[in-house]
Design an enzyme around this catalytic site. Sequence first.
Site, short mmCIF file in Angstrom:
data_model
loop_
_atom_site.label_atom_id
_atom_site.label_comp_id
_atom_site.label_asym_id
_atom_site.label_seq_id
_atom_site.Cartn_x
_atom_site.Cartn_y
_atom_site.Cartn_z
N ASP A 48 14.59 52.56 115.68
CA ASP A 48 14.49 53.68 114.49
C ASP A 48 13.09 53.90 114.61
O ASP A 48 12.88 54.79 113.85
CB ASP A 48 14.73 52.66 113.14
CG ASP A 48 13.89 51.52 112.97
OD1 ASP A 48 13.30 51.09 113.85
OD2 ASP A 48 14.17 51.02 111.82
N SER A 49 12.29 53.54 115.50
CA SER A 49 10.97 54.18 115.89
C SER A 49 11.02 55.46 116.22
O SER A 49 10.22 56.30 116.20
CB SER A 49 10.12 53.54 117.04
OG SER A 49 10.98 53.48 118.13
N ASP A 64 19.36 50.57 116.75
CA ASP A 64 18.96 50.02 115.34
C ASP A 64 19.62 50.42 114.24
O ASP A 64 19.97 51.64 114.39
CB ASP A 64 17.59 50.69 115.46
CG ASP A 64 16.38 49.55 115.46
OD1 ASP A 64 16.72 48.38 115.49
OD2 ASP A 64 15.02 49.83 115.87
N LYS A 68 20.96 46.34 116.45
CA LYS A 68 19.73 45.55 115.86
C LYS A 68 19.45 45.73 114.64
O LYS A 68 19.66 46.85 113.84
CB LYS A 68 18.63 45.62 116.77
CG LYS A 68 17.42 45.07 116.44
CD LYS A 68 16.27 45.03 117.59
CE LYS A 68 15.40 46.35 117.37
NZ LYS A 68 14.73 46.42 115.96
N GLU A 86 16.69 44.23 111.31
CA GLU A 86 15.39 43.46 111.09
C GLU A 86 15.60 42.43 109.78
O GLU A 86 16.32 42.85 108.64
CB GLU A 86 14.26 44.49 110.49
CG GLU A 86 13.67 45.40 111.42
CD GLU A 86 12.63 46.32 111.19
OE1 GLU A 86 12.17 45.93 110.21
OE2 GLU A 86 12.29 47.21 111.97
N GLU A 145 8.23 40.45 117.06
CA GLU A 145 7.29 41.58 117.08
C GLU A 145 5.90 41.20 116.14
O GLU A 145 5.96 40.54 115.13
CB GLU A 145 7.66 42.79 116.26
CG GLU A 145 6.64 43.95 116.19
CD GLU A 145 7.11 45.49 116.13
OE1 GLU A 145 8.35 45.55 115.76
OE2 GLU A 145 6.37 46.40 115.64
O1 KIV Z 1 12.27 50.62 116.66
C1 KIV Z 1 11.85 50.06 117.58
O2 KIV Z 1 11.38 50.82 118.40
C2 KIV Z 1 11.63 48.62 117.57
C3 KIV Z 1 11.00 48.13 118.86
C4 KIV Z 1 9.54 48.22 118.50
C5 KIV Z 1 11.29 46.66 119.05
O3 KIV Z 1 12.19 48.07 116.92
#
Ligand code: KIV
Length: 279
Positions: A50-51, A89, A119, A121, A188
């Site tokens: 989600d970055s 994500d 994924k 969090e 992280e």
């Molecule tokens: O969103 C993302 O890029 C991440 C990584 C930094 C692990 O969660």
Amino acid sequence: MTRYPSADSRISAENIRRRKGGVPIVCLTAYTYPVARLLDPHVDLLLVGDSVAMVLHGHATTLGASLEMMIAHGQAVMRGSVKACVVVDMPAGSYEASPELAVASARRIVKETGCQAVKLEGGVDMASRIAAIVAEGMPVMGHIGLQPQSVEKDGGYKIKGRTQDNIAALLSDAEAVEEAGAFSVVIEGTMEAVAAKLTRHISIPTIGIGASADCDGQILVIDDMVGMTVDRVPKFVKEYANLRSAIADAAARYAAEVRGRAFPGPDHVFKTASGKDKT
Ligand code: KIV
């Protein structure tokens, strides 16, 4: 309907789980078709993080990501890869409220992208969401330590594991994610020794970012790794290329040639009426 390269030819979440303690697992984020094509031969796992909301869409935090955004980028990465395990994500707001919401959102992501896993969090607080998704047959990667979706709540990007209480909380989070059935977990922004301890403590692979070389694998944001990030680059990033200068230099040369009428040159225009020009 879009057809993606077959799931049989890909590294599965189960393959990744079995690599605990073995050759380090190579992971990078990817958000687009061309970058996925370039990275796929070199990595074990591509994360559609989600970055993307910050890196490609210019949002201030990852809270700018939506389910639709994650699905569109997940589809592009699936089209561009044939071998990597692709993990997408779950964006903030798509899973926290209830296990039912988490399952519905994960199902949409997996169905509409064809990805291998999702994924999310959270540790102890999100274990029931992980368990519910896994129970429906969809593999989940956990993410503990510094959690970018919580930076506003946490008052910024704060390294975890500096106090005994915090280390105990991280150990509980790692155990909860493992017990909930995650196939691996991202750690992280955590003190090096703590990330190493967490890696020894649980039986699923840990994937470090700003963590420790002792983790079972490593991940970086692709734009950070190739020197494309225009704002602040975190301390834990190593830039293996400098695409910022390559792009700025190419743009400057292009601008000068357009202004000087040197581009397009003879090789870049069509001259013959017969249509025999190279296209
Ligand atoms: O969103 C993302 O890029 C991440 C990584 C930094 C692990 O969660």
